[in-house]
Enzyme design. Sequence first.
Site, PDB file in Angstrom:
ATOM      1  N   SER A 167       0.854  -1.199   0.000  1.00  0.00           N
ATOM      2  CA  SER A 167       0.000   0.000   0.000  1.00  0.00           C
ATOM      3  C   SER A 167       0.882   1.239   0.000  1.00  0.00           C
ATOM      4  O   SER A 167       2.033   1.199   0.456  1.00  0.00           O
ATOM      5  CB  SER A 167      -0.868   0.008   1.259  1.00  0.00           C
ATOM      6  OG  SER A 167      -1.517   1.248   1.402  1.00  0.00           O
ATOM      7  N   TYR A 173      -1.971  -1.226  10.557  1.00  0.00           N
ATOM      8  CA  TYR A 173      -2.086  -1.550   9.130  1.00  0.00           C
ATOM      9  C   TYR A 173      -0.851  -1.097   8.346  1.00  0.00           C
ATOM     10  O   TYR A 173      -0.260  -1.866   7.578  1.00  0.00           O
ATOM     11  CB  TYR A 173      -3.349  -0.892   8.572  1.00  0.00           C
ATOM     12  CG  TYR A 173      -3.540  -1.068   7.079  1.00  0.00           C
ATOM     13  CD1 TYR A 173      -4.123  -2.225   6.566  1.00  0.00           C
ATOM     14  CD2 TYR A 173      -3.156  -0.072   6.178  1.00  0.00           C
ATOM     15  CE1 TYR A 173      -4.303  -2.383   5.196  1.00  0.00           C
ATOM     16  CE2 TYR A 173      -3.345  -0.223   4.810  1.00  0.00           C
ATOM     17  CZ  TYR A 173      -3.920  -1.378   4.326  1.00  0.00           C
ATOM     18  OH  TYR A 173      -4.104  -1.528   2.970  1.00  0.00           O
TER      19      TYR A 173
HETATM   20  P1  NAD Z   1     -11.707  -5.948   0.195  1.00  0.00           P
HETATM   21  O1  NAD Z   1     -12.410  -5.770   1.490  1.00  0.00           O
HETATM   22  O2  NAD Z   1     -12.529  -6.089  -1.013  1.00  0.00           O
HETATM   23  O3  NAD Z   1     -10.753  -7.194   0.247  1.00  0.00           O
HETATM   24  C1  NAD Z   1     -10.098  -7.637   1.415  1.00  0.00           C
HETATM   25  C2  NAD Z   1     -10.410  -9.117   1.566  1.00  0.00           C
HETATM   26  O4  NAD Z   1      -9.581  -9.650   2.584  1.00  0.00           O
HETATM   27  C3  NAD Z   1     -11.830  -9.419   1.987  1.00  0.00           C
HETATM   28  O5  NAD Z   1     -12.695  -9.547   0.885  1.00  0.00           O
HETATM   29  C4  NAD Z   1     -11.663 -10.734   2.732  1.00  0.00           C
HETATM   30  O6  NAD Z   1     -12.029 -11.813   1.915  1.00  0.00           O
HETATM   31  C5  NAD Z   1     -10.182 -10.836   2.999  1.00  0.00           C
HETATM   32  N1  NAD Z   1      -9.896 -11.063   4.416  1.00  0.00           N
HETATM   33  C6  NAD Z   1      -9.865 -10.161   5.415  1.00  0.00           C
HETATM   34  N2  NAD Z   1      -9.578 -10.788   6.578  1.00  0.00           N
HETATM   35  C7  NAD Z   1      -9.415 -12.103   6.273  1.00  0.00           C
HETATM   36  C8  NAD Z   1      -9.094 -13.263   7.041  1.00  0.00           C
HETATM   37  N3  NAD Z   1      -8.860 -13.203   8.372  1.00  0.00           N
HETATM   38  N4  NAD Z   1      -9.026 -14.457   6.396  1.00  0.00           N
HETATM   39  C9  NAD Z   1      -9.262 -14.540   5.069  1.00  0.00           C
HETATM   40  N5  NAD Z   1      -9.538 -13.479   4.300  1.00  0.00           N
HETATM   41  C10 NAD Z   1      -9.617 -12.286   4.902  1.00  0.00           C
HETATM   42  O7  NAD Z   1     -10.701  -4.724   0.073  1.00  0.00           O
HETATM   43  P2  NAD Z   1      -9.487  -4.377  -0.919  1.00  0.00           P
HETATM   44  O8  NAD Z   1      -9.303  -2.934  -0.764  1.00  0.00           O
HETATM   45  O9  NAD Z   1      -9.686  -4.946  -2.250  1.00  0.00           O
HETATM   46  O10 NAD Z   1      -8.253  -5.068  -0.219  1.00  0.00           O
HETATM   47  C11 NAD Z   1      -7.370  -5.957  -0.877  1.00  0.00           C
HETATM   48  C12 NAD Z   1      -5.933  -5.645  -0.510  1.00  0.00           C
HETATM   49  O11 NAD Z   1      -5.587  -4.366  -1.038  1.00  0.00           O
HETATM   50  C13 NAD Z   1      -5.640  -5.579   0.976  1.00  0.00           C
HETATM   51  O12 NAD Z   1      -4.407  -6.225   1.231  1.00  0.00           O
HETATM   52  C14 NAD Z   1      -5.500  -4.108   1.230  1.00  0.00           C
HETATM   53  O13 NAD Z   1      -4.663  -3.826   2.316  1.00  0.00           O
HETATM   54  C15 NAD Z   1      -4.885  -3.647  -0.072  1.00  0.00           C
HETATM   55  N6  NAD Z   1      -5.006  -2.216  -0.315  1.00  0.00           N
HETATM   56  C16 NAD Z   1      -6.221  -1.637  -0.470  1.00  0.00           C
HETATM   57  C17 NAD Z   1      -6.299  -0.266  -0.658  1.00  0.00           C
HETATM   58  C18 NAD Z   1      -7.614   0.423  -0.813  1.00  0.00           C
HETATM   59  O14 NAD Z   1      -7.635   1.655  -0.798  1.00  0.00           O
HETATM   60  N7  NAD Z   1      -8.717  -0.264  -0.971  1.00  0.00           N
HETATM   61  C19 NAD Z   1      -5.128   0.501  -0.703  1.00  0.00           C
HETATM   62  C20 NAD Z   1      -3.905  -0.119  -0.549  1.00  0.00           C
HETATM   63  C21 NAD Z   1      -3.842  -1.485  -0.350  1.00  0.00           C
END
Ligand code: NAD
Length: 298
Positions: A190, A203
């Site tokens: 991130s 985080y």
């Molecule tokens: P999202 O909520 O759609 O996806 C996150 C997923 O993590 C969930 O759908 C869930 O299935 C899974 N998860 C959470 N806890 C879990 C557990 N204990 N066991 C199994 N699965 C689990 O959100 P997203 O934004 O698509 O996130 C995906 C990745 O992208 C993450 O690693 C997040 O840190 C990273 N990210 C997101 C952003 C943003 O702005 N959305 C920015 C930087 C990084």
Amino acid sequence: MATDQYTLQDPTTQYPGPQFPAEQQQAPGLASEMDLKPDHGEATYRGTGRLQDRVAVVTGADSGIGRAVAIAYAREGADVVLSYLPSEEQDADEVARLVEEAGRKAVKVPGDLSEESTCRELVDRTVEAFGRVDVLVSNAGKQTAVEEIADLTSEQFDQTLKTNVYALFWLAKAALPHMRPGAAIIGTSSIQAYQPSPNLLDYATTKSAINTFCKALAQQVAPKGVRVNIVAPGPVWTPLQVTGGQPQDNLPEFGGQTPLGRAGQPAELAPAFVFLASQESSYVAGETIGVTGGSPLP
Ligand code: NAD
Ligand code: MG
């Protein structure tokens, strides 16, 4: 709106910018219940055979970035093993349907990856179904904003570390014996690894740990022909953000501070994950691709 990811257009207006709805769900939330639906590429991602007959494991594949990656991988010719939490079955069913519509196999393996046994089971189920792992995308993540360290519980700190860092370690360790030369591991970092928000202490810490882990592991396994790389997203409109990832008050302006002036959509992340999984990136290892809306990475 693009007809596919190749059509030229102005990226500043390609997707909605502020104001976003200050919608809220309980974590982990459902994409299907978001008021403003994210674009995971359902109607637009066009595959060209870049991952023909690969076997890919994608965690957090039900929604957000993981869903966009699962759709793209299937349309590029890969079978996809979908990992998600049991409460996300409805979102996962939708992704499985999209993978199958692309003519590929989808295997659903729900479970909590903050347990080592679940990480091992995910790899075991993949090997049972397909005999190997070609691509491991560690994308599942937990993000819960807390303003003051005094209110950040040991339980949350532990759960964020387990979900974001330990799961990557456990999954990579379990998958590597089943990877042939040409296989790829992709970690999800991130912008928070470089510009930590004060309310994302736990985080942001995990995201720099993911970077360091992937860069070290990349050097360890490169001689075996396995490449480890990282995608570092900026602000992306997903369930993560509307389930406590941001204070609700921050949601309307979400992504507005980036040079491109808007939040990203999951579909815009998928091509970086495709590149790093495919043979096109054969000489790229230990590298980070930022997909940040223009916020510079160091
Ligand atoms: P999202 O909520 O759609 O996806 C996150 C997923 O993590 C969930 O759908 C869930 O299935 C899974 N998860 C959470 N806890 C879990 C557990 N204990 N066991 C199994 N699965 C689990 O959100 P997203 O934004 O698509 O996130 C995906 C990745 O992208 C993450 O690693 C997040 O840190 C990273 N990210 C997101 C952003 C943003 O702005 N959305 C920015 C930087 C990084
Ligand atoms: Mg989800």
